[in-house]
Write a protein that holds these residues in place. Sequence first.
Motif, PDB file in Angstrom:
ATOM      1  N   UNK A 195      85.676 167.629  46.612  1.00  0.00           N
ATOM      2  CA  UNK A 195      85.804 167.748  48.279  1.00  0.00           C
ATOM      3  C   UNK A 195      85.418 166.670  49.005  1.00  0.00           C
ATOM      4  N   UNK A 196      86.067 166.288  49.921  1.00  0.00           N
ATOM      5  CA  UNK A 196      85.621 165.109  50.788  1.00  0.00           C
ATOM      6  C   UNK A 196      85.859 165.434  52.189  1.00  0.00           C
ATOM      7  N   UNK A 197      84.601 165.365  52.914  1.00  0.00           N
ATOM      8  CA  UNK A 197      84.685 165.642  54.155  1.00  0.00           C
ATOM      9  C   UNK A 197      85.381 164.651  55.084  1.00  0.00           C
ATOM     10  N   UNK A 198      85.634 165.478  56.292  1.00  0.00           N
ATOM     11  CA  UNK A 198      86.708 164.542  57.291  1.00  0.00           C
ATOM     12  C   UNK A 198      85.871 163.383  57.651  1.00  0.00           C
ATOM     13  N   UNK A 199      86.501 162.396  57.563  1.00  0.00           N
ATOM     14  CA  UNK A 199      85.840 160.853  57.979  1.00  0.00           C
ATOM     15  C   UNK A 199      85.972 160.856  59.372  1.00  0.00           C
ATOM     16  N   UNK A 200      84.892 160.612  59.998  1.00  0.00           N
ATOM     17  CA  UNK A 200      84.909 160.421  61.758  1.00  0.00           C
ATOM     18  C   UNK A 200      83.958 159.140  62.019  1.00  0.00           C
ATOM     19  N   UNK A 201      84.428 157.998  62.238  1.00  0.00           N
ATOM     20  CA  UNK A 201      83.593 157.044  62.487  1.00  0.00           C
ATOM     21  C   UNK A 201      84.173 156.061  63.457  1.00  0.00           C
ATOM     22  N   UNK A 202      83.411 155.081  63.550  1.00  0.00           N
ATOM     23  CA  UNK A 202      83.826 153.914  64.713  1.00  0.00           C
ATOM     24  C   UNK A 202      85.184 153.400  64.570  1.00  0.00           C
ATOM     25  N   UNK A 203      85.745 153.081  63.368  1.00  0.00           N
ATOM     26  CA  UNK A 203      87.083 152.742  63.329  1.00  0.00           C
ATOM     27  C   UNK A 203      87.862 153.557  63.747  1.00  0.00           C
ATOM     28  N   UNK A 204      87.951 154.793  63.512  1.00  0.00           N
ATOM     29  CA  UNK A 204      88.631 155.929  63.999  1.00  0.00           C
ATOM     30  C   UNK A 204      88.901 156.053  65.559  1.00  0.00           C
ATOM     31  N   UNK A 205      87.513 155.877  65.923  1.00  0.00           N
ATOM     32  CA  UNK A 205      87.416 155.800  67.575  1.00  0.00           C
ATOM     33  C   UNK A 205      88.180 154.733  68.012  1.00  0.00           C
ATOM     34  N   UNK A 206      87.992 153.443  67.488  1.00  0.00           N
ATOM     35  CA  UNK A 206      88.932 152.226  67.954  1.00  0.00           C
ATOM     36  C   UNK A 206      90.282 152.537  67.870  1.00  0.00           C
ATOM     37  N   UNK A 207      90.682 153.371  67.105  1.00  0.00           N
ATOM     38  CA  UNK A 207      92.293 153.486  66.709  1.00  0.00           C
ATOM     39  C   UNK A 207      92.627 154.325  67.960  1.00  0.00           C
ATOM     40  N   UNK A 208      92.006 155.678  68.196  1.00  0.00           N
ATOM     41  CA  UNK A 208      92.455 156.498  69.279  1.00  0.00           C
ATOM     42  C   UNK A 208      92.281 155.706  70.548  1.00  0.00           C
ATOM     43  N   UNK A 209      91.303 154.754  70.781  1.00  0.00           N
ATOM     44  CA  UNK A 209      91.310 154.140  72.079  1.00  0.00           C
ATOM     45  C   UNK A 209      92.450 153.204  72.202  1.00  0.00           C
ATOM     46  N   UNK A 210      92.867 152.484  70.950  1.00  0.00           N
ATOM     47  CA  UNK A 210      94.066 151.788  71.166  1.00  0.00           C
ATOM     48  C   UNK A 210      95.444 152.406  71.363  1.00  0.00           C
ATOM     49  N   UNK A 211      95.499 153.597  70.924  1.00  0.00           N
ATOM     50  CA  UNK A 211      96.655 154.551  70.828  1.00  0.00           C
ATOM     51  C   UNK A 211      96.655 154.656  72.381  1.00  0.00           C
ATOM     52  N   UNK A 212      95.597 155.103  73.200  1.00  0.00           N
ATOM     53  CA  UNK A 212      96.020 155.238  74.580  1.00  0.00           C
ATOM     54  C   UNK A 212      96.176 153.898  75.308  1.00  0.00           C
ATOM     55  N   UNK A 213      95.690 152.884  74.917  1.00  0.00           N
ATOM     56  CA  UNK A 213      95.920 151.526  75.366  1.00  0.00           C
ATOM     57  C   UNK A 213      97.444 151.124  75.347  1.00  0.00           C
ATOM     58  N   UNK A 214      98.090 151.307  74.322  1.00  0.00           N
ATOM     59  CA  UNK A 214      99.238 150.823  73.997  1.00  0.00           C
ATOM     60  C   UNK A 214     100.315 151.817  74.795  1.00  0.00           C
ATOM     61  N   UNK A 215      99.919 153.065  75.256  1.00  0.00           N
ATOM     62  CA  UNK A 215     100.956 153.843  76.337  1.00  0.00           C
ATOM     63  C   UNK A 215     101.371 155.027  75.773  1.00  0.00           C
ATOM     64  N   UNK A 216     100.972 156.146  76.344  1.00  0.00           N
ATOM     65  CA  UNK A 216     101.390 157.327  75.849  1.00  0.00           C
ATOM     66  C   UNK A 216     101.622 158.219  77.155  1.00  0.00           C
ATOM     67  N   UNK A 217     102.537 159.284  76.711  1.00  0.00           N
ATOM     68  CA  UNK A 217     102.801 160.272  77.973  1.00  0.00           C
ATOM     69  C   UNK A 217     101.231 160.897  78.357  1.00  0.00           C
ATOM     70  N   UNK A 218     101.286 161.696  79.706  1.00  0.00           N
ATOM     71  CA  UNK A 218     100.054 162.306  80.109  1.00  0.00           C
ATOM     72  C   UNK A 218      99.754 163.272  78.994  1.00  0.00           C
ATOM     73  N   UNK A 219     100.641 164.023  78.642  1.00  0.00           N
ATOM     74  CA  UNK A 219     100.421 165.222  77.688  1.00  0.00           C
ATOM     75  C   UNK A 219      99.586 164.854  76.330  1.00  0.00           C
ATOM     76  N   UNK A 220     100.213 163.667  75.705  1.00  0.00           N
ATOM     77  CA  UNK A 220      99.721 163.307  74.564  1.00  0.00           C
ATOM     78  C   UNK A 220      98.529 162.736  74.747  1.00  0.00           C
ATOM     79  N   UNK A 221      98.216 161.696  75.854  1.00  0.00           N
ATOM     80  CA  UNK A 221      97.018 161.295  76.378  1.00  0.00           C
ATOM     81  C   UNK A 221      95.852 162.214  76.394  1.00  0.00           C
ATOM     82  N   UNK A 222      96.147 163.345  76.952  1.00  0.00           N
ATOM     83  CA  UNK A 222      95.018 164.540  76.986  1.00  0.00           C
ATOM     84  C   UNK A 222      94.754 164.914  75.689  1.00  0.00           C
TER      85      UNK A 222
END
Length: 409
Positions: free
Chosen positions: A21-48
Amino acid sequence: MITITLSNTGVFVTPNFYCGHMRVRSDFSLRLLLDKIIELGVSDHVRNLVEDSRRHMGDRSPYRGGKTLTDLLRQAIAAAREEDDGDTAERLEDALSYSSGVMLGPDLEIKYQLLSHSREIHGNVLRSTLSSAAIWFGDGARTFLKDKPQASVNDLLTFLDGLRSMEVREHPDAPGTYSAIRGTRETMTWLEETFRDRLRFQPGIGDAVAAATPASASASVEELADAVLLRARRRALDDFRAVVLNRHSSERDLQRALENNIWIFGGTYLTPHGPRRISRGIELDLTLLRPDGTVHVVELKRAAVPILTHQRGRYVPTNEVHRAMTQTINYLVTLDEDRASLTARGIDVRRASATVIIGHPDFEHSASEPEVDEALRIYNSHLSRVEVVTYKQLIDRAAQSLRMVPVVE
């Protein structure tokens, strides 16, 4: 534990960090990716929905993960798919794969350029590993031939075949293999996949490099320095091209790639570039200065955006291009209004000009490269102080300048 096996098809590393069993990974790299997804442009619904994932993770380590995080990511993926936003869905699926331990950290960092010099760092790891392996096999072959000078080529190959499968041990007097922290095991797994599936050997590349460098016996120190600089610039241009063609590159990624390579814009600008906050209320992407103090503004937009649309049977620039051009004109107006203080600092804005860099023919859905060039040529003919170019045009101009540099024989 890891086991390394060498075979005809490459290097295989069997890690144990996916076992059990491997726990869900939640770290700084994942946080950076989520920030970048918003930076690259998404709809208001997806952004929320993406921001819901970020809020669940928290602002600092240790970040929260668990089933809640993966459920939030799946909701965001479904929303992006429903809106036919394939790029955002792919990025969110990569976030889910990474958090689930399926996607490796080095792959995530390289694909999305999450950390400065990610490609260079992991490339150095690969080069170092290849170099160490070559030295190890070379030393083994030399020792074998020294002990058995009458050995044939087949004997040497048989000896090397015996080295294909080996178990790496932590201590010579202790059984077992190396145990390592997660990051080390993950890097080894990435190396395995890279060696097996992504490494391409090009015969003759050493000769090509040597041909580009003048022989030390006949070349001066200046000629050698020029050859080294030329090779460095070719490599930098290749790296910049890779960033441009990565559809996940943000404006900041493109800016980082250009900041230390002002030569790409031609030889008329001083290095390093000027201050970005050159005047009140504006922050430029790049501020180029000529030797006489004249300012040239560079406005960077994403490469992976369509820049042409149809209007009355013709290709014309999209609203994205118009907005970028208008934004740049406003910068020039602000500089002109602040010319007194800028002139006192030795900066001449009376003859200031600007370049907007946006789009690439590879990301155009319907128009060909000649059609893109022609549409922008017509568009630019009606402008005076601002020029709009694609990243392809910028790269082609820089490549042409490098080809014009004479090679010392």
